[in-house]
Structure formats: structure tokens, C-alpha cells
Design a protein around this motif. Structure first.
Motif, PDB file in Angstrom:
ATOM      1  N   LEU A  15      21.561  -9.204  -3.523  1.00  0.00           N
ATOM      2  CA  LEU A  15      20.398  -9.070  -4.216  1.00  0.00           C
ATOM      3  C   LEU A  15      19.202  -8.492  -3.255  1.00  0.00           C
ATOM      4  N   SER A  16      18.396  -7.655  -3.892  1.00  0.00           N
ATOM      5  CA  SER A  16      17.071  -7.287  -3.080  1.00  0.00           C
ATOM      6  C   SER A  16      15.896  -7.644  -4.123  1.00  0.00           C
ATOM      7  N   CYS A  17      15.365  -8.521  -4.198  1.00  0.00           N
ATOM      8  CA  CYS A  17      14.387  -9.180  -5.286  1.00  0.00           C
ATOM      9  C   CYS A  17      13.045  -9.621  -4.600  1.00  0.00           C
ATOM     10  N   GLY A  18      12.998  -9.313  -3.185  1.00  0.00           N
ATOM     11  CA  GLY A  18      11.519  -9.831  -2.540  1.00  0.00           C
ATOM     12  C   GLY A  18      11.839 -11.326  -2.251  1.00  0.00           C
TER      13      GLY A  18
ATOM     14  N   ASN B   7      11.131   6.085 -13.280  1.00  0.00           N
ATOM     15  CA  ASN B   7      10.135   4.901 -13.425  1.00  0.00           C
ATOM     16  C   ASN B   7      10.324   4.169 -12.087  1.00  0.00           C
ATOM     17  N   TYR B   8      11.419   4.263 -11.263  1.00  0.00           N
ATOM     18  CA  TYR B   8      11.636   3.414 -10.070  1.00  0.00           C
ATOM     19  C   TYR B   8      11.174   4.741  -8.795  1.00  0.00           C
ATOM     20  N   ASN B   9      10.001   5.122  -8.799  1.00  0.00           N
ATOM     21  CA  ASN B   9       9.522   6.178  -7.785  1.00  0.00           C
ATOM     22  C   ASN B   9       8.959   5.633  -6.932  1.00  0.00           C
TER      23      ASN B   9
ATOM     24  N   GLN C  94      18.550  -4.691  -7.382  1.00  0.00           N
ATOM     25  CA  GLN C  94      17.137  -4.442  -6.844  1.00  0.00           C
ATOM     26  C   GLN C  94      16.106  -4.316  -7.732  1.00  0.00           C
ATOM     27  N   SER C  95      14.869  -5.003  -7.325  1.00  0.00           N
ATOM     28  CA  SER C  95      13.919  -5.108  -8.262  1.00  0.00           C
ATOM     29  C   SER C  95      12.371  -5.323  -7.471  1.00  0.00           C
ATOM     30  N   GLY C  96      11.420  -5.059  -8.385  1.00  0.00           N
ATOM     31  CA  GLY C  96      10.091  -5.386  -7.860  1.00  0.00           C
ATOM     32  C   GLY C  96      10.205  -6.830  -7.658  1.00  0.00           C
ATOM     33  N   GLU C  97       9.035  -7.311  -7.085  1.00  0.00           N
ATOM     34  CA  GLU C  97       8.954  -8.715  -6.759  1.00  0.00           C
ATOM     35  C   GLU C  97       8.197  -9.665  -7.915  1.00  0.00           C
TER      36      GLU C  97
ATOM     37  N   PHE D 151       0.917  -1.252   0.120  1.00  0.00           N
ATOM     38  CA  PHE D 151      -0.061   0.047   0.058  1.00  0.00           C
ATOM     39  C   PHE D 151       0.612   1.293   0.116  1.00  0.00           C
ATOM     40  N   TYR D 152       2.274   1.137   0.189  1.00  0.00           N
ATOM     41  CA  TYR D 152       2.916   2.464   0.415  1.00  0.00           C
ATOM     42  C   TYR D 152       3.948   2.876  -0.850  1.00  0.00           C
ATOM     43  N   CYS D 153       4.008   1.802  -1.806  1.00  0.00           N
ATOM     44  CA  CYS D 153       4.866   1.723  -2.700  1.00  0.00           C
ATOM     45  C   CYS D 153       4.667   2.191  -4.092  1.00  0.00           C
ATOM     46  N   GLY D 154       5.199   3.208  -4.803  1.00  0.00           N
ATOM     47  CA  GLY D 154       4.762   3.844  -5.944  1.00  0.00           C
ATOM     48  C   GLY D 154       4.868   2.940  -7.121  1.00  0.00           C
TER      49      GLY D 154
HETATM   50  N1  SAM Z   1      10.609  -5.571  -4.118  1.00  0.00           N
HETATM   51  C1  SAM Z   1      11.769  -6.007  -3.184  1.00  0.00           C
HETATM   52  C2  SAM Z   1      11.143  -5.708  -1.537  1.00  0.00           C
HETATM   53  O1  SAM Z   1       9.990  -5.316  -1.425  1.00  0.00           O
HETATM   54  O2  SAM Z   1      11.791  -6.161  -0.949  1.00  0.00           O
HETATM   55  C3  SAM Z   1      12.687  -4.735  -3.013  1.00  0.00           C
HETATM   56  C4  SAM Z   1      12.518  -3.505  -3.727  1.00  0.00           C
HETATM   57  S1  SAM Z   1      11.411  -2.363  -2.858  1.00  0.00           S
HETATM   58  C5  SAM Z   1      11.114  -1.207  -3.706  1.00  0.00           C
HETATM   59  C6  SAM Z   1      12.730  -1.939  -1.720  1.00  0.00           C
HETATM   60  C7  SAM Z   1      12.163  -0.934  -0.208  1.00  0.00           C
HETATM   61  O3  SAM Z   1      11.657   0.033  -0.947  1.00  0.00           O
HETATM   62  C8  SAM Z   1      11.025  -1.867   0.417  1.00  0.00           C
HETATM   63  O4  SAM Z   1      11.558  -2.533   1.121  1.00  0.00           O
HETATM   64  C9  SAM Z   1      10.367  -0.511   1.035  1.00  0.00           C
HETATM   65  O5  SAM Z   1      10.934  -0.298   2.485  1.00  0.00           O
HETATM   66  C10 SAM Z   1      10.827   0.652   0.275  1.00  0.00           C
HETATM   67  N2  SAM Z   1       9.961   1.655   0.040  1.00  0.00           N
HETATM   68  C11 SAM Z   1       8.709   1.414  -0.759  1.00  0.00           C
HETATM   69  N3  SAM Z   1       7.927   2.333  -0.690  1.00  0.00           N
HETATM   70  C12 SAM Z   1       8.357   3.249   0.061  1.00  0.00           C
HETATM   71  C13 SAM Z   1       8.004   4.649   0.576  1.00  0.00           C
HETATM   72  N4  SAM Z   1       6.692   4.941   0.418  1.00  0.00           N
HETATM   73  N5  SAM Z   1       8.590   5.420   1.479  1.00  0.00           N
HETATM   74  C14 SAM Z   1       9.898   4.746   1.932  1.00  0.00           C
HETATM   75  N6  SAM Z   1      10.388   3.518   1.439  1.00  0.00           N
HETATM   76  C15 SAM Z   1       9.518   2.702   0.622  1.00  0.00           C
END
Ligand code: SAM
Ligand code: SF4
Length: 368
Positions: free
Chosen positions: A137-140, A313-315, A105-108, A66-69
Motif C-alpha cells: 500500500l502507498s496511501c499516505g 490524471n495521475y500526473n 497507490q493513491s492520494g492521501e 508543494f511539489y506534487c501535480g
Molecule cells: N499520497 C501518497 C504519499 O504522498 O505518500 C502516495 C502517492 S504520492 C503521489 C507518491 C510519491 O510521488 C511521493 O512520495 C513523492 O515522492 C512523489 N512525487 C510527487 N511529486 C513529485 C515530483 N514533482 N517529482 C518527483 N516525485 C514526486
């Protein structure tokens, strides 16, 4: 001056009540906390700052946090995936410029195709960089077999933030379905550790509905998990996410910033030999945010080396910094920023977490 803060800071380990008290301190009292964290950092880690070139290689994501762009349901994001060539080039840039390590790093995405692709890339990057180069790696969340395969192919660190260690709050910031299971996230962290990765986790600070008690619980969770690396940043709202509706309940950005610095300082005191990253989100609130984190507690800096045209686009959140810069521009900025924070760039060093090395030594002693 509150004498109980001074008393609490006589110790190197804190109870939940102590942590809450430290998080609650006024700005003037927080100076004592920062001072102690600086001393611990200087004694345990020194002034070295390790570089991790950050490659945001794809914003395709199957999840809807719910928080991620870049959540799946945000249709206003142009989806991309760097080509293999662009990823290898970025990794080579980091290696040639003596960064010592990278983060992919990537989306999951959980698919055979994705697993194979990351595997292939890891093998190629390892071949170019040799063994004295960190690959994070940070791929969920992935299956155990995928994590193991990637480890065998050259990844040696994995970042998976728990986001919040409180199950109820976790449910409030994620959809309620099996793809967003709190239990599975925790299980993934355990699996990663068992495989042998250096494991990093962290949370967002200032989430809607989050209390100081939740944050204290997060710190104790990380300590109990015996983590090697930590990435903590302020939560920053994004207009096109469900949590944006709750923005009126949030604490002001500068308060979120101060609270994050306190969290980092407490973590440095309690988990003295781990690697702590100066998160990019800090810089989106305060232009000198990452420098302040380094001065107090952090010893890892992650210059963005994603090709410039993809960055917008990684906003993940509004006002994300370093969108308009190129990898070369980020590089000169990085060195200046670290020097400003009285740190020394550890060029050419992989920068394994001391905690991990200590952990491995202990394990080997037991096995002998
Ligand atoms: N998809 C993987 C994951 O979720 O673990 C890695 C990429 S994800 C974009 C990396 C980090 O971005 C997340 O673990 C989260 O803490 C952070 N993130 C996403 N939305 C955010 C926000 N609105 N404010 C601050 N950090 C955010
Ligand atoms: Fe996807 Fe990670 Fe964003 Fe969640 S935080 S929506 S898993 S990229």
C-alpha cells in the motif's frame, strides 16, 4: 583519480563526510562507486528483478504538498477513483501474468469510507491471489488502527517516502500545518514497522534548497530506520505547483539523474539486502533511466497497470512516462527493459526484501 574515493570505497559503511564526498565525485570517478554497488548487488541479490504491478487507483488527495501535480489545490486535474471492479481486474491481471506483487497507490484521504473501501479491496485481492503474493500500500499517513486493520486484511508492505529527512527543508516543501507535519510522517514510519509491515521509504533528489549534506542525512536516516525497501527518484518540476517558481534554482535534469544514481549506489552498498525500486521518474529524464538503476543497484521494477484512460490524471510531474500505454504494452516493454539491463524477471515471486526476512529471523531467535 582521487585516491580518497578509492579509500572510502574500501569500506561498506560510510560516515556523513564520506557520503558527501561520494556524492560530489566527477562522472569518471563515479564509475568506481557504481562498480562497487554492482558487485554488492550481484553478491547479495543476484540478477533477479521483482515486478510490482502499480495501480494508481485514485488521485483524490486532501494534501497540498508543494511539489506534487495532484495536490488538492491544483484545479486543473480531473479527479478520479477507479471502481472496485477495475481495481480487482488490475490486481487479477498482475496475478495471472505472474507479477508476484502489486502496489496500490493513491492520494492521501483519511476517512472511514476510504478505510473501509481499501479494507474490502484487500480482502478480495487476497482471496484471489492467495498468500504468496505481495500487496503493497502507498496511501499516505493514516491512523495506527487503520494501518493495523489493513495489515490484518492482507497488505504486507507499505511505502511512505519521508521526501526529505531534514525538518527545515520538509517545512519548505510543504504547507505549515498539522496535515503536513514532519513529526507525524516519521511517527507513521515507526508505527508501520511495529505493526509488522515491510516498510519502504525514500526521498526526492534535486529538490530546491536541497544540499549534498541533506542527502547524506537522508541516507543515514534510512539506515538508522532499518528500512526494508527504498524508492528514490529525482524531483521533477510540475508547472501547476508552488515549487515551479523556484525552477531557476534547480540543477539541470541530467545532473539530478546522475545524483540519483549515486544515491542508489551508496544505498545498495550501505543497505546491502534491501529491495530498491527503479523509479519511474528516472525514465522521464533518461529513456534508459530505469535500466541504468537496475544495472547499478535496483532490483524492483514497477510496471504501470493502471487502466490507460486514467493515467494522464495521475500526473505527479511534467513529462511523466507511460501515460499513453496500456497495461499489456507496459508488460512487454518491462521484460525488454529488464533484459537490456542484464536482469532476470522473477516471474511469480513475491520478492520479499531479504532484509525483512533477516530481520524477522533475528526477532524470532530473540523470542525463542
Ligand atoms: N499520497 C501518497 C504519499 O504522498 O505518500 C502516495 C502517492 S504520492 C503521489 C507518491 C510519491 O510521488 C511521493 O512520495 C513523492 O515522492 C512523489 N512525487 C510527487 N511529486 C513529485 C515530483 N514533482 N517529482 C518527483 N516525485 C514526486
Ligand atoms: Fe497528495 Fe501524496 Fe501528492 Fe502529497 S505527494 S499531494 S500526499 S498525492
Amino acid at each position: 583519480m582521487n585516491t580518497s574515493i578509492k579509500n572510502i570505497l574500501q569500506n561498506n559503511d560510510f560516515s556523513k563526510d564520506d557520503i558527501i564526498e561520494l556524492l560530489y565525485t566527477s562522472q569518471s570517478e563515479a564509475k568506481l562507486l557504481y562498480q562497487k554497488a554492482k558487485e554488492v548487488k550481484s553478491y547479495q541479490i543476484g540478477d533477479k528483478v521483482y515486478l510490482r504491478g502499480l495501480i494508481e487507483f485514485s488521485n483524490l488527495c486532501a494534501k497540498d504538498c508543494f511539489y506534487c501535480g495532484i495536490r488538492k489545490s491544483n484545479k486543473n486535474v480531473q479527479r478520479y477513483s477507479l471502481s472496485d471492479r477495475e481495481i480487482i481486474q488490475a490486481a487479477k491481471f498482475a496475478f495471472d501474468e505472474h507479477y508476484g506483487s502489486i502496489v496500490l497507490q493513491s492520494g492521501e484521504v483519511k476517512s472511514r469510507e476510504f478505510e473501509n473501501r481499501v479494507d474490502r479491496l484487500l480482502k478480495q485481492i487476497r482471496k484471489i491471489t492467495g498468500n504468496n503474493f505481495g500487496i503493497t500500500l502507498s496511501c499516505g499517513e493514516q491512523n495506527e488502527s487503520t494501518y493495523s486493520r489493513w495489515f490484518e486484511s492482507g497488505a504486507n508492505r507499505y511505502l511512505l517516502r519521508i521526501e526529505t529527512s531534514n525538518k527545515e527543508l520538509y517545512k519548505q516543501i510543504h504547507p505549515n500545518n498539522s496535515l503536513h507535519s514532519f513529526q507525524k510522517r516519521i511517527e507513521s514510519l515507526r508505527v508501520l514497522k511495529n505493526i509488522g509491515y515491510q516498510v519502504g521509504t525514500g526521498v526526492m533528489v534535486g529538490l530546491p534548497g536541497q544540499t549534498l549534506s541533506h542527502i547524506a542525512g537522508d541516507i543515514l536516516f534510512m539506515k538508522a530506520l532499518d528500512i526494508d525497501m527504498c524508492g528514490i527518484g529525482p524531483y521533477i518540476e510540475h508547472k501547476e505547483t508552488p515549487l515551479f517558481e523556484q525552477r531557476s534554482t534547480l540543477m539541470p535534469l541530467n545532473a539530478r539523474f546522475e545524483l540519483t544514481l549515486k544515491v542508489l549506489a551508496i544505498i545498495r552498498i550501505m543497505m546491502k539486502d534491501i529491495n530498491i525500486a527503479a523509479s519511474t521518474a528516472l525514465q522521464s529524464i533518461d529513456k534508459l533511466g530505469r535500466e541504468k538503476a537496475i544495472q547499478v543497484a535496483a532490483n524492483v521494477f514497477m510496471p504501470n497497470i493502471t487502466p490507460q484512460s486514467y493515467r494522464k490524471n495521475y500526473n505527479l510531474y511534467d513529462n511523466k512516462p507511460c501515460i499513453a500505454e496500456s497495461p499489456v504494452e507496459c508488460q512487454s516493454c518491462t521484460v525488454a527493459r529488464i533484459n537490456l539491463a542484464n536482469g532476470k524477471v522473477a516471474f511469480g515471486e513475491a520478492g520479499d526484501a531479504k532484509h525483512y526476512l533477516h530481520r524477522m529471523n533475528r526477532r524470532n531467535e530473540i523470542l525463542i
